[in-house]
Motif scaffolding. Structure first.
Motif, PDB file in Angstrom:
ATOM      1  N   PHE A  35      45.670  44.305  46.762  1.00 52.00           N
ATOM      2  CA  PHE A  35      44.270  44.421  46.376  1.00 52.00           C
ATOM      3  C   PHE A  35      43.376  44.656  47.587  1.00 52.00           C
ATOM      4  O   PHE A  35      42.472  45.475  47.556  1.00 52.00           O
ATOM      5  CB  PHE A  35      43.829  43.153  45.639  1.00 52.00           C
ATOM      6  N   GLY A  36      43.655  43.941  48.668  1.00 57.08           N
ATOM      7  CA  GLY A  36      42.807  44.049  49.860  1.00 57.08           C
ATOM      8  C   GLY A  36      42.941  45.367  50.598  1.00 57.08           C
ATOM      9  O   GLY A  36      41.990  45.845  51.212  1.00 57.08           O
ATOM     10  N   GLU A  37      44.121  45.977  50.561  1.00 54.79           N
ATOM     11  CA  GLU A  37      44.358  47.217  51.299  1.00 54.79           C
ATOM     12  C   GLU A  37      44.025  48.469  50.502  1.00 54.79           C
ATOM     13  O   GLU A  37      44.125  49.566  51.021  1.00 54.79           O
ATOM     14  CB  GLU A  37      45.821  47.275  51.757  1.00 54.79           C
ATOM     15  N   SER A  38      43.662  48.313  49.245  1.00 56.81           N
ATOM     16  CA  SER A  38      43.303  49.464  48.413  1.00 56.81           C
ATOM     17  C   SER A  38      41.791  49.485  48.247  1.00 56.81           C
ATOM     18  O   SER A  38      41.252  48.772  47.394  1.00 56.81           O
ATOM     19  CB  SER A  38      43.979  49.377  47.050  1.00 56.81           C
ATOM     20  N   GLN A  61      40.557  50.166  44.707  1.00 62.61           N
ATOM     21  CA  GLN A  61      41.074  49.294  43.640  1.00 62.61           C
ATOM     22  C   GLN A  61      39.989  48.312  43.211  1.00 62.61           C
ATOM     23  O   GLN A  61      39.371  47.647  44.028  1.00 62.61           O
ATOM     24  CB  GLN A  61      42.290  48.517  44.141  1.00 62.61           C
ATOM     25  N   THR A  62      39.768  48.224  41.899  1.00 59.35           N
ATOM     26  CA  THR A  62      38.824  47.247  41.359  1.00 59.35           C
ATOM     27  C   THR A  62      39.601  46.162  40.616  1.00 59.35           C
ATOM     28  O   THR A  62      40.776  46.321  40.301  1.00 59.35           O
ATOM     29  CB  THR A  62      37.811  47.913  40.402  1.00 59.35           C
ATOM     30  N   LEU A  63      38.928  45.099  40.322  1.00 64.23           N
ATOM     31  CA  LEU A  63      39.578  43.953  39.704  1.00 64.23           C
ATOM     32  C   LEU A  63      39.971  44.221  38.250  1.00 64.23           C
ATOM     33  O   LEU A  63      41.020  43.757  37.799  1.00 64.23           O
ATOM     34  CB  LEU A  63      38.659  42.732  39.796  1.00 64.23           C
ATOM     35  N   GLN A  64      39.174  44.974  37.513  1.00 62.52           N
ATOM     36  CA  GLN A  64      39.435  45.187  36.085  1.00 62.52           C
ATOM     37  C   GLN A  64      40.803  45.823  35.807  1.00 62.52           C
ATOM     38  O   GLN A  64      41.556  45.299  34.989  1.00 62.52           O
ATOM     39  CB  GLN A  64      38.315  46.033  35.462  1.00 62.52           C
ATOM     40  N   PRO A  65      41.185  46.935  36.457  1.00 65.91           N
ATOM     41  CA  PRO A  65      42.524  47.483  36.184  1.00 65.91           C
ATOM     42  C   PRO A  65      43.647  46.537  36.606  1.00 65.91           C
ATOM     43  O   PRO A  65      44.684  46.465  35.952  1.00 65.91           O
ATOM     44  CB  PRO A  65      42.580  48.774  37.000  1.00 65.91           C
ATOM     45  N   MET A  66      43.424  45.802  37.687  1.00 61.35           N
ATOM     46  CA  MET A  66      44.440  44.868  38.144  1.00 61.35           C
ATOM     47  C   MET A  66      44.654  43.763  37.113  1.00 61.35           C
ATOM     48  O   MET A  66      45.791  43.373  36.829  1.00 61.35           O
ATOM     49  CB  MET A  66      44.036  44.279  39.486  1.00 61.35           C
ATOM     50  N   LEU A  67      43.575  43.262  36.532  1.00 54.98           N
ATOM     51  CA  LEU A  67      43.688  42.237  35.502  1.00 54.98           C
ATOM     52  C   LEU A  67      44.346  42.779  34.235  1.00 54.98           C
ATOM     53  O   LEU A  67      45.177  42.104  33.622  1.00 54.98           O
ATOM     54  CB  LEU A  67      42.307  41.654  35.176  1.00 54.98           C
ATOM     55  N   PHE A  74      61.664  30.700  37.683  1.00 56.24           N
ATOM     56  CA  PHE A  74      61.400  32.143  37.745  1.00 56.24           C
ATOM     57  C   PHE A  74      59.962  32.453  37.349  1.00 56.24           C
ATOM     58  O   PHE A  74      59.303  33.290  37.967  1.00 56.24           O
ATOM     59  CB  PHE A  74      62.361  32.918  36.846  1.00 56.24           C
ATOM     60  N   ALA A  75      59.465  31.788  36.315  1.00 56.44           N
ATOM     61  CA  ALA A  75      58.107  32.048  35.850  1.00 56.44           C
ATOM     62  C   ALA A  75      57.057  31.671  36.888  1.00 56.44           C
ATOM     63  O   ALA A  75      56.008  32.312  36.977  1.00 56.44           O
ATOM     64  CB  ALA A  75      57.851  31.291  34.553  1.00 56.44           C
ATOM     65  N   SER A  76      57.349  30.663  37.687  1.00 53.75           N
ATOM     66  CA  SER A  76      56.361  30.233  38.685  1.00 53.75           C
ATOM     67  C   SER A  76      56.217  31.239  39.828  1.00 53.75           C
ATOM     68  O   SER A  76      55.314  31.110  40.650  1.00 53.75           O
ATOM     69  CB  SER A  76      56.721  28.856  39.243  1.00 53.75           C
ATOM     70  N   THR A  77      57.083  32.236  39.874  1.00 57.13           N
ATOM     71  CA  THR A  77      56.958  33.282  40.894  1.00 57.13           C
ATOM     72  C   THR A  77      56.579  34.625  40.273  1.00 57.13           C
ATOM     73  O   THR A  77      56.708  35.657  40.922  1.00 57.13           O
ATOM     74  CB  THR A  77      58.280  33.452  41.668  1.00 57.13           C
ATOM     75  N   SER A  78      56.101  34.613  39.041  1.00 57.53           N
ATOM     76  CA  SER A  78      55.850  35.859  38.318  1.00 57.53           C
ATOM     77  C   SER A  78      54.397  36.031  37.921  1.00 57.53           C
ATOM     78  O   SER A  78      54.090  36.343  36.773  1.00 57.53           O
ATOM     79  CB  SER A  78      56.727  35.909  37.060  1.00 57.53           C
ATOM     80  N   ALA A  79      53.501  35.841  38.836  1.00 60.10           N
ATOM     81  CA  ALA A  79      52.086  36.059  38.553  1.00 60.10           C
ATOM     82  C   ALA A  79      51.680  37.425  39.088  1.00 60.10           C
ATOM     83  O   ALA A  79      51.836  37.698  40.268  1.00 60.10           O
ATOM     84  CB  ALA A  79      51.250  34.972  39.207  1.00 60.10           C
ATOM     85  N   PHE A  80      51.190  38.275  38.218  1.00 59.44           N
ATOM     86  CA  PHE A  80      50.868  39.650  38.615  1.00 59.44           C
ATOM     87  C   PHE A  80      49.414  40.026  38.394  1.00 59.44           C
ATOM     88  O   PHE A  80      49.020  41.145  38.659  1.00 59.44           O
ATOM     89  CB  PHE A  80      51.737  40.628  37.800  1.00 59.44           C
ATOM     90  N   MET A  81      48.607  39.111  37.896  1.00 58.00           N
ATOM     91  CA  MET A  81      47.291  39.487  37.410  1.00 58.00           C
ATOM     92  C   MET A  81      46.193  39.438  38.466  1.00 58.00           C
ATOM     93  O   MET A  81      45.458  40.396  38.630  1.00 58.00           O
ATOM     94  CB  MET A  81      46.919  38.560  36.249  1.00 58.00           C
ATOM     95  N   SER A  82      46.040  38.332  39.131  1.00 56.06           N
ATOM     96  CA  SER A  82      44.888  38.187  40.024  1.00 56.06           C
ATOM     97  C   SER A  82      45.288  38.378  41.485  1.00 56.06           C
ATOM     98  O   SER A  82      46.422  38.123  41.864  1.00 56.06           O
ATOM     99  CB  SER A  82      44.256  36.805  39.840  1.00 56.06           C
ATOM    100  N   PRO A  83      44.341  38.808  42.296  1.00 59.51           N
ATOM    101  CA  PRO A  83      44.656  39.017  43.711  1.00 59.51           C
ATOM    102  C   PRO A  83      44.921  37.719  44.476  1.00 59.51           C
ATOM    103  O   PRO A  83      45.450  37.768  45.570  1.00 59.51           O
ATOM    104  CB  PRO A  83      43.428  39.740  44.262  1.00 59.51           C
ATOM    105  N   ILE A  84      44.593  36.587  43.909  1.00 58.15           N
ATOM    106  CA  ILE A  84      44.855  35.332  44.622  1.00 58.15           C
ATOM    107  C   ILE A  84      46.175  34.696  44.223  1.00 58.15           C
ATOM    108  O   ILE A  84      46.561  33.671  44.759  1.00 58.15           O
ATOM    109  CB  ILE A  84      43.719  34.311  44.402  1.00 58.15           C
ATOM    110  N   SER A  85      46.897  35.285  43.271  1.00 57.98           N
ATOM    111  CA  SER A  85      48.103  34.637  42.747  1.00 57.98           C
ATOM    112  C   SER A  85      49.245  34.608  43.751  1.00 57.98           C
ATOM    113  O   SER A  85      49.937  33.601  43.861  1.00 57.98           O
ATOM    114  CB  SER A  85      48.544  35.303  41.458  1.00 57.98           C
ATOM    115  N   THR A  86      49.482  35.686  44.456  1.00 64.04           N
ATOM    116  CA  THR A  86      50.546  35.720  45.461  1.00 64.04           C
ATOM    117  C   THR A  86      50.055  36.500  46.677  1.00 64.04           C
ATOM    118  O   THR A  86      49.138  37.314  46.566  1.00 64.04           O
ATOM    119  CB  THR A  86      51.822  36.409  44.920  1.00 64.04           C
ATOM    120  N   PRO A  87      50.652  36.284  47.823  1.00 57.74           N
ATOM    121  CA  PRO A  87      50.254  37.059  49.002  1.00 57.74           C
ATOM    122  C   PRO A  87      50.449  38.572  48.807  1.00 57.74           C
ATOM    123  O   PRO A  87      49.649  39.358  49.290  1.00 57.74           O
ATOM    124  CB  PRO A  87      51.170  36.528  50.108  1.00 57.74           C
TER     125      PRO A  87
END
Length: 124
Positions: A84-87, A90-96, A65-78
């Motif tokens: 990130f790409g469609e907003s 959106q900047t990287l700082q709030p996403m992080l 379950f943990a290996s599918t729970s990355a929410f921080m960086s735009p490269i973590s999951t499609p």
């Protein structure tokens, strides 16, 4: 890392061990693929947890379950890459910042569920 984990994790409470391995898994998934992270952390878990100390299945499920729970960086999951790409605004700082909080909440929740619910379900 494996050397330090193998020295310290077997001496900790099982919930703490679970939380540490789940947290490491979530943050590794930020930079590695889900499959690579899950398989690698399964190997680490098997190497550092003595088989007689506790049941390994809840830990394996938690790592999955943990290996599918990355929410921080735009490269973590499609999905995060698309968000990130469609907003355009959106900047990287709030996403992080928000992603870090979500990762920590997910680590706590996955660990708690794996420690309490999975053994209960397997015993039923």
């Amino acid at each position: 890392l494996l050397s330090a984990l193998s020295r310290h994790l077997p001496t900790l409470h099982p919930m703490t061990t679970l939380l540490v391995l789940v947290t490491i898994t979530i943050f590794l998934t930020e930079i590695l693929s889900n499959s690579v992270t899950a398989i690698g952390m399964w190997a680490v878990a098997l190497a550092v947890i003595p088989p007689t100390k506790s049941d390994i299945l809840p830990l394996m499920v938690a790592i999955s379950f943990a290996s599918t729970s990355a929410f921080m960086s735009p490269i973590s999951t499609p999905a995060t890459a698309l968000a990130f790409g469609e907003s355009p605004k959106q900047t990287l700082q709030p996403m992080l910042t928000v992603g870090l909080r979500m990762n920590l909440i997910a680590a706590a929740w996955i660990s708690l569920c794996a420690y309490t619910w999975i053994p209960w379900v397997l015993d039923a």
